[in-house]
Structures are given as structure tokens and as C-alpha cells.
Motif scaffolding. Structure first.
Motif, short mmCIF file in Angstrom:
data_model
loop_
_atom_site.label_atom_id
_atom_site.label_comp_id
_atom_site.label_asym_id
_atom_site.label_seq_id
_atom_site.Cartn_x
_atom_site.Cartn_y
_atom_site.Cartn_z
N ALA A 212 26.30 14.68 -10.31
CA ALA A 212 25.73 15.70 -9.41
C ALA A 212 24.26 15.87 -9.74
O ALA A 212 23.83 15.68 -10.89
CB ALA A 212 26.46 17.03 -9.56
N VAL A 235 23.99 8.98 -3.78
CA VAL A 235 24.89 9.52 -2.75
C VAL A 235 25.93 8.47 -2.34
O VAL A 235 27.12 8.78 -2.17
CB VAL A 235 24.09 10.00 -1.53
N LYS A 240 27.16 14.17 -5.65
CA LYS A 240 26.90 15.32 -4.79
C LYS A 240 25.55 15.94 -5.15
O LYS A 240 25.27 16.17 -6.33
CB LYS A 240 28.01 16.33 -4.90
N ARG A 271 22.92 11.08 4.57
CA ARG A 271 22.78 12.52 4.35
C ARG A 271 22.65 12.74 2.86
O ARG A 271 23.51 12.36 2.09
CB ARG A 271 23.98 13.27 4.93
N SER A 273 21.80 15.89 0.92
CA SER A 273 22.38 17.08 0.28
C SER A 273 23.78 17.35 0.78
O SER A 273 24.01 17.45 1.99
CB SER A 273 21.49 18.30 0.53
N SER A 274 24.71 17.50 -0.15
CA SER A 274 26.06 17.92 0.21
C SER A 274 26.08 19.39 0.60
O SER A 274 26.87 19.82 1.45
CB SER A 274 27.00 17.72 -0.99
N LEU A 275 25.21 20.15 -0.03
CA LEU A 275 25.13 21.59 0.21
C LEU A 275 23.66 21.98 0.14
O LEU A 275 22.99 21.67 -0.84
CB LEU A 275 25.95 22.34 -0.84
N ILE A 355 30.82 22.53 -7.54
CA ILE A 355 30.28 21.17 -7.65
C ILE A 355 29.77 20.93 -9.06
O ILE A 355 30.00 19.86 -9.65
CB ILE A 355 29.16 20.96 -6.60
#
Length: 758
Positions: A212, A235, A240, A271, A273-275, A355
């Protein structure tokens, strides 16, 4: 992330055809020589040329094109075919040039001759190098050395920086502020306090092994786009990425790799960023407190249910101090306060916390969104608290990794550019060179500005940069600047700082890093340090823009010879003739970090100079990594008030520091102007403002000083309520000089109290 239809935004991706168009537009304006193609091919590769833009690491096995959009722009800008000759400057009075935009000044092209400012005529006139050095030496010898400032921007090489610091100390002062004072000094002060090392602990290979990555207050797409390659690769293998930023920055949202035919020719993109959580400006301490609160709760749940730990208990017991006090503080902090101060929901913070809990190895990264606050120190110590909880410092695939800006800003500190004498091996320097260096603390940027305003500083030498444009309180500073006895600016192009001068003023043009530097022993290489503490050699091969240019090394040596009494151990001529001798001197001063320096200059991927915290050797007061308790729950230096907004200053996609390449902030959907204030549409409605309406921003610092910037177009943007954004350096006049981090004195440019005047 979904965009509101009533906001300005960019629908594309970072990278892709947009980046290629951005490079092409700068190439069209600058009309560089054909040598630019070969320079880009060699950029950031072993034996090649190191980019003058960001300080991100250079891989051992580079891509075919190891440069980004901003790196290419910086190189094309340096290799422009435009020339700012004495004839060009003779046609323009300095007072007239001061009315020009920053972009237009630099569009005059590369400086070609040493110049002296003629105050009576209000123009620069050509002079010889000997005349310039003699005058500079004469002026410096006539004043108290401690009333002089030797400023360094972040691009000068290790070789130049070492000589510059040596010159200052042999002359008699430690007044060596540099651009880190304005950006990442908070990082250096905070990390030194809590882990005993002022820089990050990661190396490039850690990004191949992490699970992460957490970003705080950083805009990778504009500030260090080459970082997007390892992020994309991470990624794709399941890492994440969680981002905390008041603004949704495209580079940490979605990326289309310009070197991937599949991505360039299809809708495919990555993509990142996961969040993505839009924390309120100044709300990071609260957000991180929420993450820590979740991790501590997860530890209690797992222990009660499984008799297993979330925390790295062994690491905490063996390697840290202060855990109990930090835990007590977090336990006593309620979720209501965390949500109110951060502007984020408990659910979102717990999702981010999960996460982190699930990641065996995690890396944290940040930019000036954390450092440029009155309580930026607490931002960073709280983030370090979170990383220490799970032992994420000092092991592969985990660590602390601030993202530095200018190409050698970290390296300059490594070789002696520091106002803090305790950070420099002064005893070794005394023995090496046979003089007693000053032991008193020098001035940092803010202190230097304060003493220029008070009249205590008499001389300023600028090794690159655009000091007067970059600092806070810029209008008041310009008024005081003209009272200085001496101002010297070493530069490649004209900028605003060169148009406000002391009683005696010189503008000294230097070689660019991409240009061939021929000295008595032949072509010279220079070195710099990246954000990951690796040292890289750089060899320029392009024909210099003018036969009258000198290298930064030669200019520093020329000033030193004209100023200092002879000292056979300070052999400025020998150092100028052969930079390998400077590297030998650096090795003698810093043997642990620079052993076998000359033999390792062109090591692929650079050579690592080491980091004690990475080895879990904690050079702190306690001898351990230190948990801390924050002094407050937000990083701002002011309280909420009716009509008061939190302003953060930003760079555009067409900019590097104060250098403006053009007027396209493509990644935010803003074109053709920099005179904007970004604002949440709901705040606009509440204030009765409409899109495009011209307003003024006024300081709301409460000190009675009038500070105002006019003519800003209101631009609806996806920001947290109560937050504004606008461009640096245009909005610098709104920042009080005294509004800075309490520990490092880094200007609080990301948390400025303002009001809107319509």
C-alpha cells in the motif's frame, strides 16, 4: 472520482496525448536546437544528463524515454534558441520590465553576458567577469560577513554547493538559506526529531515490494510525473493507493502511459488511487488521528478474537519511545472532533485505515500540502506515529518517502548548505582547510527576510532561483531590497528578482546543466542527489548558449578568490580546473557517505549514500524512534471566522517553481490565465458570486497590514467548503512573513487566512 457538472475540471488522463501536446507547445515557443532531441534521449540515464526539474529517483534500468512532461519542458526551456543579449536589455528599462509577466521575462531567452545594473540609466550594461568579481569582492570585504546572505536554489550541483558553503564559512558566516527553507524544511526538522534522519527512508526498489502507498498533500502529476511509472506498476500488481488531498489531482487519479502503445491507441488507462479523500485544508492531523484510532481499535479486536497483533509490538518495544502517551491522546480524541477538523467521514477514514491494516508493507509519501502549515511539524510527526505503529520504517517495501521538488535541493544540504552549524562537520572542515569556521547559527529564509526588512542585512548573493518572487510578503520585501549594498544573481534567464537591485548589482550568466562544461582538464561532470538519497552523475554535451558563460563552479570560485585572503588549502583554481578534485574534497569531509566518490559517479541508478533510520539506528535524543503527541488537531495558525477562507497556493501544469512555461493548467481544465481563485460552487452561491466574476483576495491575518491581490476570476472547482486555491507565486503577497511552521519556519503557503472582496 465523479466530477460536479458545475465545476471546472479536466476529463482526460494524466499522460497520454495531452502530455505530448504540452511538450510540443513548449518546443514550439522555445524553438530549441536539434541537440534537444539527443539531450532528452540521454536524460536521467547513467552517463547522461540529469533533469533540472524534480528530484525523483532515476532507475538502474531506465525506460526508453526516462523523462516526463515537466522534465521535457524544463530541458526545452533551457535549450531555447532565444537570447537575452546586452542589446536586448539595453532596450528595456528595469522599471518597465517589472510590469511584465513572469513568463514574458523568461521568454527573452538565455542570458549571454555578465551584466552590471546601472541605476542612473535604469538598465543593465555589460561588464567583464574580472570587473564583476573585483566589485563583488570589494563590497563583501567592506561589510561584516554576518550581514551577508548566500542563498542557493535547489538545482546547483553537489560540487558547486560544497564550494559555495565553503566560501561562506571561510568568509565568516553560516547564512546559507536555500529553497528547502520554503518547501521541505518542515520535513527535515520533523524527521530528524522523530527518527534521527532528516530525509526519507525508502529506496526505489521498495516500490516493487510494498502492499500500500499513502499520499498526503502531493500532486504527482505536475510535481514529479516520472513517479507515475512505479505507481502504475504497483497498481498493476495489486498495490492499493490512498490519497489525502483537498484537490483531486489528475496524476493521482488516472494515468495513461505515453510509452505504452496499447494505452495511447485505446481508451485503456490505469486508475491510480483506490481511495481519494478530499481532506479539508489544514485537516491532516485530524485525518491521521482517525487512521491511528482505527488501527488501535483493530489491534484490540484482533487480539481479543484471535490472540494476534495488528501492531508490531516487538518493534514498538525495542525501537520506540512515547507510545503510551500518544495512544492516550488518540483514545481521548472523539470521532466528532476528528470529522469536524478533517472534513472527512468516519466511514471514509476507517476504510483508509483498513487498507493500512491489511498491508504487510506500506509507504507514506507527501509534499508541501503537509509541510507548508503553521503546524506542519505536527502533520509529519503524526504521520510518523502511524508508520511506527506497524514497524513500517527500516524494512524492505516499507518506509517514509517525502517527495522533494528541485533536482538537488536535498543534496545541497548533504554537502553543507545549511544555516544550522550542528548539521555540518565543522571540526573536520577546520582541520581540512586550516581556518576556523563560524559556530553561530545563520539565517534561514524567513530570518533573512526579517533582517533585510530591518536593515541588518547588507548583501545578498543568489545562486540561482527567483528569491524575491518566491518568498512571502513579496511587495514589502521589494521595497526594502533596494537598500542593500550589494545584490548578485547567478542565473540562466531573466526573472523578476533581477529587476529589483541593491546599490551595487550584478547579473552573472551561468551554463545550464545540459551544456558542455569545458575546463582546463577537459569536459566536466557534476553530481546531484535525488529524493531517495542516491547520487547521480550528469554530463552536459550541448554547445553553450554563449561563449561568455561560465559554470556555477567557476563563478563561485571567482567570487571567493576576489573576497578571501589567500589560503593554499583553498585552491579555487585547481577545483575549477578539475571537478574530480572537488569530489575528493567532499569525500574527505563526508567519508562515510561519499567514499570512493569519483569511482561511483556514473553508477547506474546512482549510488546510495545511506540512511541511519533505514538501518533502524535512531539518532534521536532518546536513541529510539519517537512517538509524539500533537499540539492541536488542525495545522492552521488561525481560528475559523465568518467570511474567512483557507487559501492554498498551487503550481500549474505549465510551471516549475516560479518558472512559468505557459498558461495551460490542462490537468485542472484552466486555460489561458493564471489570475483565478478556485472556489467550491456552494461557497460561491452563499457569497453571491458567479463564475468569471472578478474579485480581490485580502489578507485576514489580523495584524493590521494591508495585503491584497486584485483581478482574480472566480472559478468553480471541486474543493472542500471553506477552502480556496490559487497560483503561486502570484498570490505570495497575501502570505505574512510571520505565518510559518513553528518549528522549521517554512512559510505556511497552504493555509493562508483570506477574505473575498467583490
Amino acid at each position: 472520482m465523479a466530477k460536479r457538472k458545475d465545476t471546472v475540471h479536466y476529463n482526460g488522463t494524466k499522460g497520454g496525448w495531452g502530455s505530448l501536446r504540452g511538450i510540443a507547445e513548449v518546443a514550439w515557443r522555445e524553438r530549441p536546437t536539434l541537440a534537444a532531441i539527443d539531450t532528452l534521449r540521454r536524460m536521467n540515464k547513467a552517463g547522461g544528463f540529469m533533469c533540472v526539474s524534480c528530484a525523483w529517483g532515476k532507475p538502474e534500468h531506465p525506460h526508453a524515454a526516462e523523462f516526463c512532461e515537466n522534465g521535457a519542458k524544463a530541458t526545452l526551456w533551457e535549450l531555447t534558441s532565444r537570447r537575452c543579449t546586452p542589446e536586448v536589455l539595453a532596450r528595456h528599462k528595469a522599471s518597465d520590465l517589472k510590469t511584465w509577466k513572469d513568463h514574458d521575462l523568461e521568454q527573452l531567452g538565455r542570458l549571454t553576458h555578465p551584466m552590471r545594473f546601472d541605476a542612473e540609466q535604469d538598465i543593465y550594461v555589460p561588464c567583464s567577469w574580472d570587473e564583476a568579481f573585483a566589485a563583488i569582492g570589494r563590497e563583501l570585504k567592506a561589510i561584516d560577513p554576518k550581514s551577508a546572505i548566500f542563498y542557493a536554489s535547489g538545482r546547483a550541483s553537489l560540487e558547486t554547493s560544497y564550494l559555495y558553503a565553503l566560501f561562506a564559512r571561510a568568509y565568516g558566516h553560516n547564512n546559507l538559506p536555500d529553497s528547502s527553507n520554503m518547501c521541505h524544511e518542515t520535513t527535515s526538522v520533523a524527521l530528524r526529531t522523530v527518527i534521527g534522519s532528516p530525509v526519507g527512508t525508502c529506496v526505489l526498489s521498495d516500490f516493487d515490494h510494498c502492499d500500500a502507498i499513502f499520499f498526503f498533500g502531493q500532486n504527482t502529476g505536475t510535481n514529479s510525473p516520472r513517479l507515475l511509472h512505479p505507481l502504475q506498476e504497483a497498481v498493476k500488481r495489486g498495490v492499493k493507493i490512498v490519497t489525502f488531498n483537498p484537490i483531486v489531482e489528475k496524476g493521482l487519479e488516472v494515468f495513461k502511459n505515453p510509452q505504452s502503445p496499447v494505452e495511447m491507441l485505446t481508451p485503456k488507462a490505469t486508475r491510480i488511487s483506490s481511495l481519494y479523500l478530499q481532506v479539508r485544508t489544514g485537516g491532516d492531523i485530524a485525518a491521521i488521528t482517525g487512521l491511528i484510532k482505527y488501527v488501535l481499535a483493530a489491534e484490540e479486536r484482533r487480539w481479543s478474537q484471535e490472540q494476534a497483533h495488528v501492531l508490531d509490538i516487538d518493534f514498538i518495544e525495542q525501537h520506540t519511545a512515547g507510545f503510551a502517551a500518544m495512544k492516550a491522546h488518540v483514545d481521548a480524541t472523539g470521532w466528532d472532533e476528528i470529522e469536524r477538523e478533517s472534513g472527512l467521514s468516519r466511514a471514509d477514514l476507517e476504510a483508509a485505515g483498513q487498507i493500512y491494516v491489511e498491508a504487510e508493507r506500506a509507504i507514506c509519501m507527501w509534499g508541501m500540502g503537509l509541510t507548508q502549515h503553521v503546524h506542519g511539524f505536527d502533520n509529519l510527526t503524526m504521520l510518523t506515529n502511524l508508520w511506527l505503529l506497524r514497524g513500517n520504517v527500516g524494512r524492505e517495501g516499507a518506509g517514509i518517502s517525502p517527495v522533494r521538488g528541485h533536482s538537488n535541493v536535498q543534496g545541497q544540504r548533504t554537502v553543507g548548505i545549511s544555516e544550522k552549524p550542528e548539521l555540518v562537520p565543522l571540526d573536520r572542515i577546520a582541520a581540512q582547510y586550516g581556518f576556523e569556521p563560524p559556530r553561530d547559527e545563520g539565517m534561514n529564509t524567513v530570518e533573512g527576510c526579517e533582517k533585510i526588512l530591518s536593515g541588518e542585512v547588507r548583501a545578498f548573493i543568489g545562486l540561482g532561483g527567483n528569491f524575491l518572487r518566491a518568498i512571502p510578503e513579496s511587495e514589502n520585501m521589494e521595497a526594502a531590497w533596494t537598500k542593500l549594498n550589494l545584490t548578485v544573481q547567478i542565473a540562466t534567464k531573466l526573472n523578476r528578482s533581477h529587476l529589483v537591485n541593491g546599490k551595487v548589482a550584478y547579473l552573472l550568466p551561468c551554463l545550464g546543466r545540459s551544456e558542455q562544461d569545458m575546463q582546463e582538464s577537459g569536459a566536466q561532470a557534476v553530481t546531484m542527489e535525488d529524493s531517495l538519497s542516491c547520487i547521480h552523475g550528469s554530463l552536459g554535451k550541448n554547445r553553450p548558449a554563449s561563449a561568455h558563460l561560465r559554470s556555477e563552479v567557476a563563478i563561485v570560485a571567482g567570487m571567493a578568490k576576489a573576497t578571501l585572503a589567500p589560503n593554499p588549502r583553498l585552491d579555487w583554481d585547481a577545483w575549477t580546473a578539475d571537478y574530480a578534485r572537488i569530489r575528493d574534497a567532499i569525500e574527505a569531509t563526508y567519508p562515510e557517505q561519499f567514499h570512493d566518490f569519483n569511482a561511483r559517479v556514473f553508477t547506474p541508478g546512482g549510488f546510495y549514500r545511506g540512511n541511519s533510520a533505514r538501518e533502524r539506528i535512531w539518532k534521536t535524543k532518546s536513541g529510539k524512534a519517537q512517538f509524539t503527541v500533537p499540539t492541536r488537531m488542525n495545522a492552521l495558525g488561525f481560528a475559523p471566522a465568518e467570511g474567512r477562507f483557507r487559501l492554498m497556493t498551487l503550481r500549474s501544469n505549465d510551471q516549475f517553481n516560479t518558472t512559468i512555461y505557459g498558461y495551460s493548467d490542462r490537468l485542472r481544465g484552466i486555460e489561458g490565465t493564471r489570475d483565478v481563485v478556485l472556489m467550491n460552487p456552494d461557497d460561491m452561491a452563499a457569497a453571491g458570486l458567479t463564475r468569471g466574476q472578478r474579485v480581490s483576495l485580502a489578507s485576514d491575518a489580523g495584524d493590521g497590514v494591508h495585503r491584497q491581490v486584485d483581478g482574480l476570476a472566480v472559478t468553480p472547482f471541486l474543493l472542500p467548503r471553506g477552502c480556496l486555491a490559487g497560483y503561486y507565486p502570484e498570490l505570495n503577497p497575501l502570505i505574512p512573513l510571520w505565518l510559518h511552521d513553528e518549528q522549521s519556519k517554512t512559510p505556511a503557503s497552504k493555509g493562508v487566512p483570506v477574505r473575498i472582496l467583490s
